[in-house]
Design a protein around this motif. Structure first.
Motif, PDB file in Angstrom:
ATOM      1  N   TYR A 122       0.828  -1.199   0.000  1.00 26.76           N
ATOM      2  CA  TYR A 122       0.000   0.000   0.000  1.00 26.76           C
ATOM      3  C   TYR A 122       0.866   1.253   0.000  1.00 26.76           C
ATOM      4  O   TYR A 122       0.544   2.252  -0.657  1.00 26.76           O
ATOM      5  N   LEU A 123       1.964   1.208   0.757  1.00 27.88           N
ATOM      6  CA  LEU A 123       2.861   2.346   0.816  1.00 27.88           C
ATOM      7  C   LEU A 123       3.490   2.618  -0.547  1.00 27.88           C
ATOM      8  O   LEU A 123       3.617   3.783  -0.965  1.00 27.88           O
ATOM      9  N   ASP A 124       3.875   1.544  -1.253  1.00 27.95           N
ATOM     10  CA  ASP A 124       4.444   1.707  -2.602  1.00 27.95           C
ATOM     11  C   ASP A 124       3.425   2.336  -3.550  1.00 27.95           C
ATOM     12  O   ASP A 124       3.776   3.196  -4.374  1.00 27.95           O
ATOM     13  N   ILE A 125       2.175   1.931  -3.438  1.00 27.99           N
ATOM     14  CA  ILE A 125       1.116   2.489  -4.291  1.00 27.99           C
ATOM     15  C   ILE A 125       0.933   3.973  -3.975  1.00 27.99           C
ATOM     16  O   ILE A 125       0.801   4.807  -4.879  1.00 27.99           O
ATOM     17  N   ILE A 126       0.939   4.317  -2.679  1.00 28.83           N
ATOM     18  CA  ILE A 126       0.783   5.714  -2.276  1.00 28.83           C
ATOM     19  C   ILE A 126       1.908   6.568  -2.842  1.00 28.83           C
ATOM     20  O   ILE A 126       1.688   7.662  -3.379  1.00 28.83           O
ATOM     21  N   LEU A 127       3.137   6.058  -2.747  1.00 32.15           N
ATOM     22  CA  LEU A 127       4.284   6.800  -3.269  1.00 32.15           C
ATOM     23  C   LEU A 127       4.181   6.978  -4.778  1.00 32.15           C
ATOM     24  O   LEU A 127       4.535   8.038  -5.323  1.00 32.15           O
ATOM     25  N   HIS A 128       3.696   5.956  -5.469  1.00 38.83           N
ATOM     26  CA  HIS A 128       3.520   6.063  -6.929  1.00 38.83           C
ATOM     27  C   HIS A 128       2.478   7.125  -7.272  1.00 38.83           C
ATOM     28  O   HIS A 128       2.691   7.943  -8.178  1.00 38.83           O
ATOM     29  N   LYS A 129       1.355   7.108  -6.540  1.00 39.94           N
ATOM     30  CA  LYS A 129       0.303   8.092  -6.792  1.00 39.94           C
ATOM     31  C   LYS A 129       0.806   9.513  -6.519  1.00 39.94           C
ATOM     32  O   LYS A 129       0.484  10.461  -7.240  1.00 39.94           O
ATOM     33  N   LEU A 130       1.601   9.672  -5.466  1.00 38.17           N
ATOM     34  CA  LEU A 130       2.165  10.987  -5.159  1.00 38.17           C
ATOM     35  C   LEU A 130       3.098  11.452  -6.276  1.00 38.17           C
ATOM     36  O   LEU A 130       3.134  12.637  -6.620  1.00 38.17           O
ATOM     37  N   GLY A 131       3.849  10.493  -6.849  1.00 37.66           N
ATOM     38  CA  GLY A 131       4.726  10.830  -7.965  1.00 37.66           C
ATOM     39  C   GLY A 131       3.940  11.303  -9.176  1.00 37.66           C
ATOM     40  O   GLY A 131       4.343  12.253  -9.863  1.00 37.66           O
TER      41      GLY A 131
END
Length: 300
Positions: A122-131
Motif C-alpha cells: 500500500y505504501l508503494d502504491i501511495i508513493l507512486h500516486k504521489l509521484g
C-alpha cells in the motif's frame, strides 16, 4: 449682375448646408451603429456607410478595421477561456483520482490487522500516486512559465549524438522492463547546433516516457542530417493512439486514453512542442498502420 451673384451665393450656401446636413446624418447613423456594437455578436461587428462621402468613407474604413481587430481578439479570448476551463476540469479530474486512491490506501494503513507485506504494498502504491500528482503539478507549472515568457534558454553548441545517447541509456532498464526492443540509427557526424541542453534533455525524457506509457514492443530512434537540417525521428508501435488523436496530441490536457485511468494528462508532448519551437525547431506527428512517428527538425 448682382442678382446673379446673389443667386449663386444662395445656391452655394444651400449646397453647403445640404452637404453639412448629409454629413451630420451620416455621423448620427454611424454613431447609432457604434452604440449597437456592444449588443451584437462578434461576427456582426461592421459599420455601414449611410451616404457616400470621401471623408466619411475613410472614417468608416478605419472604424471597421478596429472592429475587425476587436472581433479577432474576442474570438481568441473566448477560445482561450474555453481552453482554460477545459484544462481546469481535466486537472481537477486527474488530481482527484489519485487523491481518492490515496485516501483509501491511507485508511488501510491505519488498520492494525493489515499484514506488514500488504502495508508495504500500500505504501508503494501511495508513493507512486504521489509521484503522478507531483508530475502533473510540475508540468502545469512548466507550461505556465513558458506562457509567461519566464523560461530562459541558454543556447550553446550541442552534439545531439552524445546527448541523445546519454538519455537513452538512462531509460535503458525501463525500456527492458517494458519489453520494448530499441533500434538506434544515430549518425555520429551530425554537426553541433545551438540548443539549450536542459531543454533537450527534457524533450528526450518526455519522448521516452511517452513511449513507456503508450508504446507496445518496438522503438526506433534516428538522428541524421538531411538538406542541411538536423532531424530526429522517434517511431514506436502502439495500440493506444488512434488516427483521430494525432491532430490533438500537442494540446495541453489531451490524452488518447478516454478513461484517463492511468492518471496521465497530455502535457508531455505539449511541453516538448513548445520547447522545440522556442529553439527554432519544428515537430510533426503521424500514425500509419499502428506506427506512431514524431519528427523533429532543427536548422534552416
Amino acid at each position: 449682375m448682382y442678382p446673379v451673384i446673389s443667386i449663386i451665393a444662395v445656391l452655394a450656401a444651400v449646397l453647403l448646408l445640404m452637404a453639412y446636413l448629409l454629413q451630420r446624418h451620416s455621423i448620427i447613423k454611424v454613431k447609432e451603429q457604434l452604440s449597437d456594437t456592444d449588443s451584437l455578436p462578434v461576427q456582426h461587428l461592421h459599420i455601414k456607410l449611410p451616404l457616400p462621402g470621401r471623408e466619411m468613407e475613410g472614417l468608416v474604413v478605419g472604424i471597421n478595421g478596429q472592429l475587425e481587430e476587436r472581433r479577432k481578439e474576442q474570438v481568441l479570448h473566448e477560445a482561450r477561456e474555453h481552453a482554460i476551463k477545459e484544462e481546469i476540469t481535466n486537472l481537477s479530474h486527474d488530481l482527484r483520482t489519485p487523491l481518492t486512491s490515496l485516501q483509501g490506501y491511507a485508511s488501510l494503513l491505519k488498520d492494525p490487522a493489515v499484514p506488514a507485506a500488504e502495508r508495504q504494498e500500500y505504501l508503494d502504491i501511495i508513493l507512486h500516486k504521489l509521484g503522478v500528482m507531483n508530475n502533473i503539478v510540475e508540468s502545469f507549472y512548466e507550461l505556465s512559465s513558458m506562457d509567461s515568457g519566464d523560461y530562459p534558454l541558454n543556447r550553446q553548441p550541442i552534439y545531439l549524438y552524445s546527448l541523445l545517447s546519454e538519455v537513452i541509456l538512462a531509460f535503458h532498464s525501463d525500456l527492458v522492463q517494458k519489453n520494448i526492443e530499441v533500434t538506434l540509427h544515430l549518425e555520429e557526424t551530425v554537426k553541433a547546433i545551438l540548443l539549450d541542453e536542459k531543454a533537450m534533455i527534457r524533450i528526450f525524457s518526455n519522448m521516452l516516457q511517452n513511449v513507456l506509457r503508450y508504446g507496445k514492443s518496438r522503438l526506433a530512434i534516428s538522428l541524421f542530417t538531411e538538406d542541411g537540417r538536423v532531424k530526429i525521428v522517434f517511431m514506436n508501435d502502439t495500440d493506444q493512439i488512434r488516427g483521430q488523436d494525432v491532430p490533438r496530441l500537442f494540446e495541453r490536457t489531451y490524452t488518447s486514453d478516454p478513461s484517463r485511468s492511468n492518471g496521465q494528462l497530455g502535457l508531455g508532448l505539449s511541453i516538448v512542442k513548445q520547447l522545440v519551437e522556442k529553439q527554432g525547431g519544428s515537430l510533426e506527428a503521424g500514425l500509419i498502420d499502428g506506427e506512431f512517428r514524431l519528427v523533429f527538425v532543427f536548422g534552416e
